[in-house]
Scaffold this active site. Sequence first.
Site, PDB file in Angstrom:
ATOM      1  CE1 TYR A  19      -4.057   1.524  -0.352  1.00  0.00           C
ATOM      2  CE2 TYR A  19      -3.750   2.446   1.846  1.00  0.00           C
ATOM      3  CZ  TYR A  19      -4.461   2.380   0.656  1.00  0.00           C
ATOM      4  OH  TYR A  19      -5.564   3.157   0.477  1.00  0.00           O
ATOM      5  CE  LYS A  74     -16.721 -21.822 -18.299  1.00  0.00           C
ATOM      6  NZ  LYS A  74     -17.772 -21.292 -19.160  1.00  0.00           N
TER       7      LYS A  74
END
Length: 372
Positions: A19, A74
């Site tokens: 970060y 999927k």
Amino acid sequence: MAIAATVPLASRDDLSLAYTPGVARVCEAIAAEPDLVDDYTWVGHTVAVVTDGSAVLGLGNIGARAAMPVMEGKAVLFKQFGGVDAVPICLDTQDVDEIISVVTALAPSFGGINLEDISAPRCFEIERRLDDALPIPVFHDDQHGTAIVVLAALRNAATLLDRKLSDLRVVVSGAGAAGVAVTKMLIAGGVHAEDVVVVDSRGIIHGGRSDLTPVKADLAATTNAAGRSGGIAEALAGADVLVGVSGGQIAEEAVAGMAPDGIVFALANPTPEVHPDVAARHAALVATGRSDFPNQINNVLAFPGIFRGALEARAIRVTDGMKVAAADAIAGVVADALRPDAFVPSALDPRVAPAVAAAVAEAARRGGVARR
């Protein structure tokens, strides 16, 4: 499904890299050189699995929320078989323009777009317009995944019977997303267009019909050179191959009218157009879409490797050449050990996705659509 970090966050130094302030340097680098996003973020290995919930499995138009389990499944298959990260995105709209607008706006976050369970004929326009608009692969798996595996299976089936694709007369039962794509893929793979007959719910598609959509009119102009008319029984009379992607039932008498040593791919799930045991009475080779019978034609043989290869090559689209290469790779995995009950690789065969990925990446480079 879950999201997990690929780097540790155990110290202040780790945090400063993941970060602020370290991440700002990566942002600045990408702003200066946009292609670096593939190297320094998940974009280079992540696809979006996008649906509008309009044609989910055999369940129909069940909407965005109810479609989520399929999209999650999927995504899990993408990761398991292709090492590709995937994010399920279910859109609460079935308006073509809105879908295209939303997916276009989301596209910078992904390396590819896998369209899923979008009803025909809208799916054709959505894929075409997104493919034109985006510099990343767009692939509607219900069309092309099925078609690629069908071509692979037919290659091996023809080899077993000592036949050539160019010698086969093929009937495709169904003119929806899968039927149209199967027809085009078989022609791209070597079946003569004039020897293909496509049948929809109203009968054989031919130029004399006045009820054809533009997509079906294109099929009428390129297939069925003999001008056959009638229903499925008339289509199958003397045919060598039946590919069923319609979900409708086909009478045993119609299958019995096929040429000797025929090939039947009855792919509707969970109930095939003709039961495999019935088909086997009249055909030399049989495949289905089910996992409890031999020779399962399963899209998982195609899409993980296709996207793995496309991402590795940083392809800007998925070309017909890449699809044919994928089919050849799938067929090649079991080419040395073909049997009537095993001319399609198992969906769990670990050799398939790497073989498909390598073939697709090479085809992308050969076809001039690769960026590396």
